[in-house]
Write a protein that holds these residues in place. Sequence first.
Motif, PDB file in Angstrom:
ATOM      1  N   VAL A  20       0.854  -1.184   0.000  1.00 40.47           N
ATOM      2  CA  VAL A  20       0.000   0.000   0.000  1.00 40.47           C
ATOM      3  C   VAL A  20       0.890   1.234   0.000  1.00 40.47           C
ATOM      4  CG1 VAL A  20      -1.651   1.338   1.392  1.00 40.47           C
ATOM      5  CG2 VAL A  20      -1.909  -1.145   1.184  1.00 40.47           C
ATOM      6  N   VAL A  21       0.441   2.306  -0.654  1.00 40.32           N
ATOM      7  CA  VAL A  21       1.158   3.587  -0.670  1.00 40.32           C
ATOM      8  C   VAL A  21       0.257   4.623  -0.018  1.00 40.32           C
ATOM      9  CG1 VAL A  21       2.199   5.377  -2.099  1.00 40.32           C
ATOM     10  CG2 VAL A  21       2.407   2.971  -2.774  1.00 40.32           C
ATOM     11  N   ALA A  22       0.776   5.318   0.993  1.00 40.76           N
ATOM     12  CA  ALA A  22      -0.012   6.351   1.666  1.00 40.76           C
ATOM     13  C   ALA A  22       0.936   7.367   2.278  1.00 40.76           C
ATOM     14  CB  ALA A  22      -0.903   5.744   2.744  1.00 40.76           C
ATOM     15  N   GLY A  23       0.864   8.613   1.808  1.00 35.86           N
ATOM     16  CA  GLY A  23       1.768   9.636   2.318  1.00 35.86           C
ATOM     17  C   GLY A  23       1.131  11.013   2.302  1.00 35.86           C
ATOM     18  N   ASN A  24       1.875  11.983   2.832  1.00 32.72           N
ATOM     19  CA  ASN A  24       1.438  13.386   2.800  1.00 32.72           C
ATOM     20  C   ASN A  24       1.645  13.935   1.403  1.00 32.72           C
ATOM     21  OD1 ASN A  24       0.809  13.316   5.495  1.00 32.72           O
ATOM     22  ND2 ASN A  24       2.504  14.613   6.165  1.00 32.72           N
ATOM     23  N   GLN A  25       0.588  13.982   0.641  1.00 34.55           N
ATOM     24  CA  GLN A  25       0.665  14.415  -0.752  1.00 34.55           C
ATOM     25  C   GLN A  25      -0.644  15.090  -1.142  1.00 34.55           C
ATOM     26  OE1 GLN A  25       3.239  14.092  -3.060  1.00 34.55           O
ATOM     27  NE2 GLN A  25       4.547  13.279  -1.433  1.00 34.55           N
ATOM     28  N   PRO A  26      -0.587  15.974  -2.160  1.00 31.56           N
ATOM     29  CA  PRO A  26      -1.825  16.554  -2.694  1.00 31.56           C
ATOM     30  C   PRO A  26      -2.605  15.516  -3.491  1.00 31.56           C
ATOM     31  CG  PRO A  26       0.050  17.225  -4.020  1.00 31.56           C
ATOM     32  CD  PRO A  26       0.611  16.494  -2.847  1.00 31.56           C
ATOM     33  N   PRO A  27      -3.878  15.775  -3.770  1.00 32.41           N
ATOM     34  CA  PRO A  27      -4.703  14.778  -4.455  1.00 32.41           C
ATOM     35  C   PRO A  27      -4.143  14.325  -5.798  1.00 32.41           C
ATOM     36  CG  PRO A  27      -6.056  16.561  -3.597  1.00 32.41           C
ATOM     37  CD  PRO A  27      -4.635  16.985  -3.418  1.00 32.41           C
TER      38      PRO A  27
END
Length: 214
Positions: free
Chosen positions: A104-111
């Motif tokens: 899974v990829v999940a980080g602080n990023q814009p949409p």
Amino acid sequence: MVRTVVFDVGETLIDESRIWLRWAERLEVPPLTFLGVLGGCAALDLSHREAFELLRPGLDFQAEAARWAQDDPDGLRTGFDADDLYPDVRPALAALREAGFDVVVAGNQPPEARAALEAMDLPASAIRTSDEWGVQKPEPEFFARVAALSGVAPEEIAYVGDRLDNDVLPAADAGMMPVLLRRGPWGYLHARRPEAARTTVIDSLTELPAVLAG
């Protein structure tokens, strides 16, 4: 036992060098100066936004980004594409999937980062960003969302990131296995701190299958 491996994005999967160099060009700051000040912010535990304030006092970051979008609507600007993937990403993620781990990829990023990552056809079952969730690391709610997305208990999740403060220590506090990647300015600096002893430190994502098997 870890069943799901969750990855941060910037300086974990994505080499942000081109983004910072484009900002240096945009602000007409020499590349070495911009990167040096950014590194200083990393060393002093300051937000990367402080680099902009130091170099261009009074700069309205959001307004400048909006002007940039008008000036160069088709450019990458603060975005990224497959050319910015670190070379160990695809083989490491593929090896993890082959070994039976969910990725899974999940980080602080814009949409828009989600679309950019999905266009790379990475071997990941899910990709999410903080802006989609309306909560950012290191907030506990972010890691609660990670666990819910993964569909397994926190202790069955390894969270991989390049920062102690934003990524792996909050993940550890949430009950996850913390893995610190010694990559990028934060990664190299944070790996030398005493708090790194609470984590597993790696130098390449390709080390993960063996680390998790051990």
